[in-house]
Design a protein around this motif. Structure first.
Motif, PDB file in Angstrom:
ATOM      1  N   UNK A   1       0.859  -1.179   0.000  1.00  0.00           N
ATOM      2  CA  UNK A   1       0.000   0.000   0.000  1.00  0.00           C
ATOM      3  C   UNK A   1       0.898   1.232   0.000  1.00  0.00           C
ATOM      4  N   UNK A   2       0.899   1.959  -1.108  1.00  0.00           N
ATOM      5  CA  UNK A   2       1.684   3.179  -1.213  1.00  0.00           C
ATOM      6  C   UNK A   2       3.182   2.979  -1.227  1.00  0.00           C
ATOM      7  N   UNK A   3       3.635   1.696  -1.285  1.00  0.00           N
ATOM      8  CA  UNK A   3       5.066   1.455  -1.155  1.00  0.00           C
ATOM      9  C   UNK A   3       5.596   1.952   0.177  1.00  0.00           C
TER      10      UNK A   3
ATOM     11  N   UNK B   1       3.554  10.536  -5.947  1.00  0.00           N
ATOM     12  CA  UNK B   1       3.372  10.735  -7.375  1.00  0.00           C
ATOM     13  C   UNK B   1       1.901  11.010  -7.674  1.00  0.00           C
ATOM     14  N   UNK B   2       1.500  11.341  -8.827  1.00  0.00           N
ATOM     15  CA  UNK B   2       2.349  11.412 -10.002  1.00  0.00           C
ATOM     16  C   UNK B   2       3.283  12.613  -9.956  1.00  0.00           C
ATOM     17  N   UNK B   3       2.945  13.633  -9.150  1.00  0.00           N
ATOM     18  CA  UNK B   3       3.818  14.803  -9.063  1.00  0.00           C
ATOM     19  C   UNK B   3       4.030  15.170  -7.597  1.00  0.00           C
TER      20      UNK B   3
ATOM     21  N   UNK C   1      -1.357  18.788  -4.084  1.00  0.00           N
ATOM     22  CA  UNK C   1      -0.170  18.378  -3.317  1.00  0.00           C
ATOM     23  C   UNK C   1       0.051  16.884  -3.489  1.00  0.00           C
ATOM     24  N   UNK C   2       1.274  16.506  -3.841  1.00  0.00           N
ATOM     25  CA  UNK C   2       1.692  15.097  -3.897  1.00  0.00           C
ATOM     26  C   UNK C   2       0.770  14.238  -4.765  1.00  0.00           C
ATOM     27  N   UNK C   3       0.299  14.834  -5.871  1.00  0.00           N
ATOM     28  CA  UNK C   3      -0.449  14.054  -6.844  1.00  0.00           C
ATOM     29  C   UNK C   3      -1.946  14.031  -6.661  1.00  0.00           C
ATOM     30  N   UNK C   4      -2.468  14.696  -5.611  1.00  0.00           N
ATOM     31  CA  UNK C   4      -3.907  14.719  -5.382  1.00  0.00           C
ATOM     32  C   UNK C   4      -4.337  13.827  -4.243  1.00  0.00           C
ATOM     33  N   UNK C   5      -5.619  13.865  -3.935  1.00  0.00           N
ATOM     34  CA  UNK C   5      -6.126  13.126  -2.779  1.00  0.00           C
ATOM     35  C   UNK C   5      -5.993  11.619  -2.941  1.00  0.00           C
TER      36      UNK C   5
ATOM     37  N   UNK D   1      -3.295  10.203  -4.594  1.00  0.00           N
ATOM     38  CA  UNK D   1      -1.956  10.095  -5.137  1.00  0.00           C
ATOM     39  C   UNK D   1      -1.392   8.697  -4.967  1.00  0.00           C
ATOM     40  N   UNK D   2      -0.192   8.499  -5.483  1.00  0.00           N
ATOM     41  CA  UNK D   2       0.410   7.168  -5.508  1.00  0.00           C
ATOM     42  C   UNK D   2       0.620   6.578  -4.111  1.00  0.00           C
TER      43      UNK D   2
END
Length: 348
Positions: free
Chosen positions: A35-37, A76-78, A105-109, A111-112
């Motif tokens: 989960x999320x690495x 991610x993605x950004x 922030x950090x790819x959105x709610x 995010x990766x």
């Protein structure tokens, strides 16, 4: 090198989350879940050989799902912020998910760091893969990401290798969001930090970059080792606005595809030292300003302001909204290209 796997927990939809344990036989042990690495633990010996977990986290899956402030995740993605969640690429505007006031922030709610990655043990490394669809959180193009964790066999170091490909032009800025505490508990404000950077990125009230500025004569000068507490309470406008440090530093070393020193963190109490080496042009130092005691770690101790800090290797925040030059290298990835980035954490 030994890598083992176990069931860590189950999500509400029944999916199993696995935890992997990497042990290099030299005193360095890392645990991570798919989960999320998320890196759930990183055990490092101190000067006397006593081991402690030097990253903040939880001891259960529910906390990581429900209330994780990005502890240990692949970002991610950004990574970092994009102003108003908007950018233009090849003449077309894109609107992203807004999850940080007016910004992304950090790819959105979603995010990766919130996704279940596919995980595979490959020899002496752990590989995470994720397929991000076109339009995911508003980003264009399908992105296929690969993130590999490996521990060195002959030293105490943890390496992260990022790769990504796409089927349409997009923007990519992958990083990792560990909260470090080299003592293993308590505050990090007495840790000594070095960042080999002559400039940092000033931000506005919602932490969007305005310009790169000289660190000389400011609380942002970490070119020589300095305790974090030294200037963190000063009435410098940038410190006051961020409630501490939450800024980007532009590294002095040229970007040439090789690893170079991005930061050195030392803990006088334990004798532990960590060097961060990266291929990235910049690094974000966040001093854990918004830890407020509402989150509790595995030891039962509440995490409070300054109990952990982040050193996120990256391209500068909001780069898609700046003209590409030496100060603002491109974050655009196009079909046929391969995004590559590496960060190494070395412990002494």
């Amino acid at each position: 090198m030994a890598i083992t796997e176990r069931e860590y927990g189950r999500l509400a939809d029944g999916r199993i989350v696995h935890e992997y344990r990497l042990d290099n036989g030299q005193g360095l042990t890392l645990t991570a879940i798919n989960l999320g690495g998320i890196v759930t633990g990183l055990w490092v010996p101190d000067a006397q050989g006593a081991s402690a977990n030097v990253v903040l986290g939880f001891d259960n899956l529910d906390d990581y799902v429900q209330r994780n402030p990005h502890f240990g995740v692949i970002v991610g993605r950004y990574g970092n912020r994009i102003a108003r969640g908007r950018f233009e690429l090849e003449g077309k505007p894109y609107q992203l998910d807004l999850n940080d006031g007016p910004n992304t922030l950090h790819g959105g709610s979603r995010g990766f760091g919130t996704r279940c990655w596919e995980a595979q043990i490959e020899g002496d490394s752990l590989l995470f893969t994720l397929d991000s669809a076109d339009g995911d959180q508003g980003f264009p193009g399908r992105l296929q990401a690969r993130v590999r964790y490996s521990l060195a066999a002959n030293e105490r170091s943890w390496r992260i290798d990022y790769e990504a490909t796409c089927d349409a032009a997009t923007v990519v800025n992958l990083t990792h969001h560990d909260y470090f505490n080299l003592t293993g508990q308590g505050s990090v404000l007495r840790h000594r930090l070095t960042i080999p950077a002559s400039r940092y990125t000033e931000v506005d009230a919602v932490r969007i970059p305005t310009d790169h500025a000289s660190v000389a004569g400011t609380p942002f000068d970490f070119r020589a080792p300095k305790a974090i507490v030294t200037h963190i309470r000063e009435a410098h406008p940038q410190i006051v606005m961020a409630k501490g440090y939450d800024h980007n530093w532009v590294l002095d070393a040229p970007v040439d595809g090789g690893l170079r020193l991005a930061a050195c963190l030392e803990d006088p109490a334990s004798g532990r030292r960590m060097e961060v080496h990266t291929t990235e042009p910049a690094i974000q130092f966040y001093s854990g300003n918004f830890l407020d005691g509402s989150l509790v770690g595995p030891s039962g101790q509440a995490y409070r302001q300054g109990d952990g800090l982040c050193l996120e290797t990256q391209h500068s925040p909001d780069s898609p909204n700046h003209a590409v030059d030496d100060d603002w290298p491109s974050t655009v990835l196009r079909p046929g290209e391969v995004y590559r980035s590496t960060t190494v954490h070395r412990f002494y």
